[in-house]
Design a protein around this motif. Sequence first.
Motif: not given
Length: 297
Positions: A226-253
């Motif tokens: 079975d394809l784990n649709i919930g897991g795929i969506i969760g993984g995408v959200l985690v990647v987006l959150a990590v990218l947002v944190l990296i962007t904020l960190g660079i701006c603060c620096a």
Amino acid sequence: MSCAISYYLLFVFPGCRLLAVELTSSNTKPVVQEFQSVELSCIIKSTVTPDPRIEWKKIRDGETSYVFFDNKMQGDFVTRAEILSRTSLVIKNTTRMDTATYRCEVAAPSDTKTIDEINIQLTVQVKPMTPRCSVPKAVPVGKSASLHCHENEGFPKSTYSWYRNSEPLSADSKAKPHNSSYTLNPATGTLVFHAVHKGDTGRYSCIATNEAGFAKCEEQEMEVYDLNIGGIIGGVLVVLAVLVLITLGICCAYRRGYFANGKESGESYKTPAKPDGVNYIRTDDEGDFRHKSSFVI
């Protein structure tokens, strides 16, 4: 002399049939399995010639070659063929290359019809070799899957059947389970699932069969998951959150000046002052700077 006598008998006894060499066979289409022996039957039905001349020829792919000529075997038949009962031909240890048309020719000079011939069509059957099977290891639910099975050594050509967990899969659509959606082609050995489901998970094997025998490939596992649709969506959200944190960190620096540019660093550097009493001059001969000291009294 015999011809004159024959014509005389025909004139005196109109019902008398003229003798002519005539051939027959007990089997004009023999079939044998590879590496076995076979007899090609050629029987003289009638003749008045005491010692007729016998010849055998092989016709394959439009080419004719001698098998038995001048009372001797020819070619590779020397060591594996012999004449039986005066006219029949026995071939030992047959191979697939022996599949051909064989012509028995008899010449009887003393007969009114001096030559007759008969064709024997020999078929050498070859068992299938172990087929090559291709089964996907894992397929998601609802997707298509193709399984392949083929071998090219058997003669006549093989037909194919598929098994799942040692149970045969029917090629007849009426005999399929209601939840199955596959197509099986016995001539090509292709098994196609149009939309797999969990019940299609199992160990698959294929058998190639012809008149000479059969051969089977080893079982291979196919998993349907079975394809784990919930897991795929969760993984995408985690990647987006990590990218947002990296962007904020660079701006603060940048705001805190951790990334100083090269221009500012260059302006902060000052050239050392020239000592008093020292003048720098350049001469044409030396091509370099020299210093000249002057003393002020």
